[in-house]
Design an enzyme around this catalytic site. Structure first.
Site, PDB file in Angstrom:
ATOM      1  N   TYR A 161       0.848  -1.206   0.000  1.00 56.41           N
ATOM      2  CA  TYR A 161       0.000   0.000   0.000  1.00 56.41           C
ATOM      3  C   TYR A 161       0.886   1.260   0.000  1.00 56.41           C
ATOM      4  CZ  TYR A 161      -3.053   3.545   2.184  1.00 56.41           C
ATOM      5  OH  TYR A 161      -3.738   4.692   2.495  1.00 56.41           O
ATOM      6  N   LYS A 165       1.240   4.336  -2.739  1.00 53.85           N
ATOM      7  CA  LYS A 165       0.988   5.742  -2.388  1.00 53.85           C
ATOM      8  C   LYS A 165       2.215   6.623  -2.674  1.00 53.85           C
ATOM      9  CE  LYS A 165      -3.283   5.571  -0.971  1.00 53.85           C
ATOM     10  NZ  LYS A 165      -4.326   6.315  -1.689  1.00 53.85           N
TER      11      LYS A 165
HETATM   12  N1  LIG Z   1      -8.140   6.309   6.824  1.00 57.15           N
HETATM   13  C1  LIG Z   1      -6.852   6.563   6.940  1.00 57.15           C
HETATM   14  O1  LIG Z   1      -6.268   6.492   8.041  1.00 57.15           O
HETATM   15  C2  LIG Z   1      -6.054   6.965   5.738  1.00 57.15           C
HETATM   16  C3  LIG Z   1      -4.705   7.338   5.922  1.00 57.15           C
HETATM   17  C4  LIG Z   1      -3.952   7.723   4.829  1.00 57.15           C
HETATM   18  C5  LIG Z   1      -4.517   7.763   3.572  1.00 57.15           C
HETATM   19  N2  LIG Z   1      -5.824   7.396   3.405  1.00 57.15           N
HETATM   20  C6  LIG Z   1      -6.361   7.451   2.052  1.00 57.15           C
HETATM   21  O2  LIG Z   1      -7.579   8.170   2.045  1.00 57.15           O
HETATM   22  C7  LIG Z   1      -8.410   7.704   0.978  1.00 57.15           C
HETATM   23  C8  LIG Z   1      -9.790   7.382   1.487  1.00 57.15           C
HETATM   24  O3  LIG Z   1      -9.687   6.364   2.469  1.00 57.15           O
HETATM   25  P1  LIG Z   1     -10.782   6.153   3.596  1.00 57.15           P
HETATM   26  O4  LIG Z   1     -10.046   5.815   4.834  1.00 57.15           O
HETATM   27  O5  LIG Z   1     -11.726   7.287   3.595  1.00 57.15           O
HETATM   28  O6  LIG Z   1     -11.477   4.813   3.059  1.00 57.15           O
HETATM   29  P2  LIG Z   1     -12.956   4.234   3.332  1.00 57.15           P
HETATM   30  O7  LIG Z   1     -13.591   4.846   4.503  1.00 57.15           O
HETATM   31  O8  LIG Z   1     -12.792   2.764   3.278  1.00 57.15           O
HETATM   32  O9  LIG Z   1     -13.771   4.728   2.021  1.00 57.15           O
HETATM   33  C9  LIG Z   1     -13.363   4.296   0.773  1.00 57.15           C
HETATM   34  C10 LIG Z   1     -14.283   4.855  -0.289  1.00 57.15           C
HETATM   35  O10 LIG Z   1     -13.802   4.431  -1.554  1.00 57.15           O
HETATM   36  C11 LIG Z   1     -14.764   3.588  -2.196  1.00 57.15           C
HETATM   37  N3  LIG Z   1     -14.017   2.562  -2.893  1.00 57.15           N
HETATM   38  C12 LIG Z   1     -13.305   1.544  -2.383  1.00 57.15           C
HETATM   39  N4  LIG Z   1     -12.735   0.840  -3.369  1.00 57.15           N
HETATM   40  C13 LIG Z   1     -13.096   1.425  -4.532  1.00 57.15           C
HETATM   41  C14 LIG Z   1     -12.839   1.160  -5.898  1.00 57.15           C
HETATM   42  N5  LIG Z   1     -12.087   0.124  -6.286  1.00 57.15           N
HETATM   43  N6  LIG Z   1     -13.387   1.973  -6.825  1.00 57.15           N
HETATM   44  C15 LIG Z   1     -14.153   3.020  -6.459  1.00 57.15           C
HETATM   45  N7  LIG Z   1     -14.439   3.326  -5.191  1.00 57.15           N
HETATM   46  C16 LIG Z   1     -13.917   2.525  -4.234  1.00 57.15           C
HETATM   47  C17 LIG Z   1     -15.695   3.115  -1.073  1.00 57.15           C
HETATM   48  O11 LIG Z   1     -17.016   2.836  -1.513  1.00 57.15           O
HETATM   49  P3  LIG Z   1     -17.466   1.426  -2.155  1.00 57.15           P
HETATM   50  O12 LIG Z   1     -17.088   0.375  -1.171  1.00 57.15           O
HETATM   51  O13 LIG Z   1     -18.928   1.601  -2.358  1.00 57.15           O
HETATM   52  O14 LIG Z   1     -16.729   1.303  -3.460  1.00 57.15           O
HETATM   53  C18 LIG Z   1     -15.700   4.349  -0.184  1.00 57.15           C
HETATM   54  O15 LIG Z   1     -16.569   5.327  -0.703  1.00 57.15           O
HETATM   55  C19 LIG Z   1      -7.671   6.511   0.370  1.00 57.15           C
HETATM   56  O16 LIG Z   1      -6.924   6.928  -0.740  1.00 57.15           O
HETATM   57  C20 LIG Z   1      -6.727   6.084   1.487  1.00 57.15           C
HETATM   58  O17 LIG Z   1      -5.612   5.397   0.999  1.00 57.15           O
HETATM   59  C21 LIG Z   1      -6.594   6.993   4.459  1.00 57.15           C
END
Ligand SMILES: NC(=O)c1ccc[n+]([C@@H]2O[C@H](COP(=O)([O-])OP(=O)(O)OC[C@H]3O[C@@H](n4cnc5c(N)ncnc54)[C@H](OP(=O)(O)O)[C@@H]3O)[C@@H](O)[C@H]2O)c1
Length: 255
Positions: A161, A165
């Site tokens: 991952y 990134k």
């Molecule tokens: N949470 C953290 O601590 C964290 C830290 C660093 C970076 N990030 C980054 O922030 C971003 C958002 O993460 P999050 O934590 O908000 O995730 P999340 O709560 O799991 O939400 C993910 C979203 O993306 C959609 N999704 C998942 N796989 C997909 C695909 N293949 N195609 C289209 N949509 C998809 C999901 O909906 P569906 O399931 O309906 O598709 C959901 O709307 C990501 O890029 C992640 O790497 C997160």
């Protein structure tokens, strides 16, 4: 233009991948509150529909655009649909990502590696190319790639991952150089630990959670809204001279 007006997104249209929950949803809500029309997107049509309804109920502008960002055909047909409907996208947020494994690189199967790169890197590459060219032709636009502090300081067990990134940051810089002359800005937003579904396994393990938060100068995790305000800055006129940059919103972890 006043400072408040510079943060406005009125008259802009924004496509945000993965915007039905977590950070993407917070960005969609914030962009709509700032006046943008939001194209809500994720794999699940019902979740997209519910999010659009909620944004409209709050007085915002939103439309449904379901998409699996790991599908090149899905991306092609979404771009075709945008063209057919004459919808110009001013802001693209490549937010959707996946992380199906927690473990060392040695334990990472090729299938998992490919899936991570497909969703986290190839999807943003294809969408940025397609919409970036259209933005370039109009001489304005903005792309935000949601990356992770783990790209700069890899977290234990998150190797593949973090590689994806880190590559997304380089993609951001290359696009910023290529599209900048056409007045299209491309930046990355590197999030620290944010309370969402994706990070729930990290929150569920006290040792892992304490270790991550222990490395953060603010000594806490973030809420999705705290990423959304950073995205508003990058997307709006307020960030007009920021290009090819990585805005690290991690409470002071990578310092
Ligand atoms: N949470 C953290 O601590 C964290 C830290 C660093 C970076 N990030 C980054 O922030 C971003 C958002 O993460 P999050 O934590 O908000 O995730 P999340 O709560 O799991 O939400 C993910 C979203 O993306 C959609 N999704 C998942 N796989 C997909 C695909 N293949 N195609 C289209 N949509 C998809 C999901 O909906 P569906 O399931 O309906 O598709 C959901 O709307 C990501 O890029 C992640 O790497 C997160």
């Amino acid at each position: 233009m006043s400072i408040a007006e510079k943060f406005s997104l009125k008259g802009k249209r924004a496509l945000i991948t993965g915007s039905t929950r977590g950070i993407g949803r917070a960005i969609a809500d914030a962009f709509a509150e700032c006046g943008a029309e939001v194209l809500v997107s994720s794999r699940k049509a019902e979740a997209v529909e519910a999010t659009v309804a909620a944004i409209r109920a709050a007085g915002g502008l939103a439309r449904e655009f379901p998409l699996h960002v790991g599908s090149s055909q899905g991306i092609e047909s979404l771009v075709r649909q945008l063209d057919d409907e004459g919808l110009e996208v001013d802001i693209l947020v490549n937010n959707a990502a996946t992380n199906p494994i927690y473990g060392s690189l040695a334990d990472t199967e090729l299938s998992a590696w490919n899936k991570i790169l497909e969703v986290n890197l190839t999807g943003p590459f294809l969408l940025s190319n397609a919409l970036g060219q259209r933005m370039s032709a109009r001489g304005r636009g903005c792309i935000i790639n949601v990356t992770s502090a783990g790209a700069l300081k890899p977290g234990d067990g998150l190797g593949a991952y973090c590689v994806s990134k880190a590559a997304l940051i380089t993609l951001t810089r290359v696009l910023a150089k290529e599209l900048g002359p056409q007045r299209v800005r491309v930046n990355a937003l590197a999030c620290g630990l944010v309370e969402t579904d994706m990070s729930s396994t990290l929150f569920a393990n006290k040792k892992i959670y304490d270790d991550i938060v222990g490395q953060c100068a603010l000594g806490r995790h973030a809420l999705p809204e705290e990423m959304a305000t950073a995205a508003v800055f990058l997307a709006s006129e307020a960030g007009s001279y920021v290009n090819g940059e990585v805005l690290i919103a991690d409470g002071g972890t990578v310092i």
